[in-house]
Design a protein around this motif. Sequence first.
Motif, PDB file in Angstrom:
ATOM      1  N   ASP A 135      29.361  -9.751  -7.957  1.00 25.52           N
ATOM      2  CA  ASP A 135      29.917 -10.429  -6.788  1.00 25.52           C
ATOM      3  C   ASP A 135      28.834 -10.766  -5.775  1.00 25.52           C
ATOM      4  N   GLY A 141      28.438 -14.475  -6.539  1.00 23.91           N
ATOM      5  CA  GLY A 141      29.449 -15.009  -5.627  1.00 23.91           C
ATOM      6  C   GLY A 141      28.939 -15.229  -4.220  1.00 23.91           C
ATOM      7  N   TYR A 185      26.277 -18.100  -4.163  1.00 22.01           N
ATOM      8  CA  TYR A 185      26.963 -19.370  -4.437  1.00 22.01           C
ATOM      9  C   TYR A 185      27.735 -19.836  -3.206  1.00 22.01           C
ATOM     10  N   VAL A 212      33.844 -24.521  -9.406  1.00 19.66           N
ATOM     11  CA  VAL A 212      34.641 -23.307  -9.219  1.00 19.66           C
ATOM     12  C   VAL A 212      36.082 -23.543  -9.650  1.00 19.66           C
ATOM     13  N   TRP A 258      33.148 -13.513 -10.015  1.00 22.94           N
ATOM     14  CA  TRP A 258      32.488 -13.804  -8.742  1.00 22.94           C
ATOM     15  C   TRP A 258      33.180 -14.889  -7.932  1.00 22.94           C
ATOM     16  N   ILE A 259      34.206 -15.509  -8.479  1.00 27.87           N
ATOM     17  CA  ILE A 259      34.813 -16.679  -7.826  1.00 27.87           C
ATOM     18  C   ILE A 259      35.464 -16.306  -6.495  1.00 27.87           C
ATOM     19  N   SER A 304      32.841 -15.841  -3.845  1.00 23.88           N
ATOM     20  CA  SER A 304      32.224 -17.107  -3.407  1.00 23.88           C
ATOM     21  C   SER A 304      33.120 -17.843  -2.426  1.00 23.88           C
TER      22      SER A 304
END
Length: 335
Positions: free
Chosen positions: A146, A150, A153, A172, A207-208, A211
């Motif tokens: 993360d 994330g 990003y 994403v 990790w979305i 982010s």
Amino acid sequence: MDKLEFLENDFELVNKDFSHAQDEVIETVPFWKDAVKRFFANKSAVIALSLIVIIIVIAIVAPLLSPYAFDQVFTEKQSMGPRIPGLENMGLFTGSVNGVNKYQTLGLTHEYHYFGTDVLGRDLWVRVWEGTRISLTIAFIAVIIDICFGMIYGLISGYFGGAVDSVMQRIVEIISSIPNLVILVLLLVVMSPSLTTIIIALMLTGWIGMSRVTRAQVLKVKEQEFVLASKTLGAGHFFIIFKEILPNIFSQIIIMSMFSIPSAIFYEAFLAFVGLGLPVPMASLGTLINTGFKSILVTPFMTIIPVVILAILMLSFNILADGLRDAFDPKMKEM
């Protein structure tokens, strides 16, 4: 018309003595010190943190001190119930399963298995804490992912904005539209079930959420005056992102990271429960629950023990994250 005349005491409160009144000077407290103070004032968060620390210590120490290995098989000791010294004298945890005590049958009067044994005779005390260690390892790897993917990003996408932000957000959206289970099944086509496979699956989609949170915080902070002042003084993009913006959103990143830990633990447990987890003889809380569920009517302790530890971990991390959010959020401060 009579002229009004005001006296000195006309505007003083009745029966109030102000002879000892004086201004109170409130000492300035640094943000981090104040956050720590408010966190430890939250009893539920402190208890949750204590439980997490205790479980981590036991997960590290217990397998090292036990005379058994997590993959050591004793076929004659299959499905033995939990037996704990001291409590057995009180009629609790005597090792009996459905009225049968294999400790007495095999003559193991001085042998104890605190969580019992599984269907292959492996000591569940060692396997449960070894599984807890692996589950926590996956959770902390998810936090690192993360932060490394994330956070960076989201910082780049939110700071530069415009076409850069538009392209990065479309990427994403494409990745997040694919279910995690589908990605994992596709990975298993070319890779065998293992800890590496789970970590790669987390790297692809885990990790979305971080982010998006980071991007939202950057969009809110980057228009502040101190960022404009840095740009006016000629500061570069790298300096502004990591020296001006990041310290002001770091508390939100910590909170989001804490929330990602129980999500990763549950994700691993879910994969193990549907048969896509770690291969035998490796153990995690998910694989132990999956294995014990097959004989839950005969030996319920094989399922109940890892379920209880998993529930305590997830609940503790969620309460800890709530406590950190209350401590770091100035709006939650009691004035």
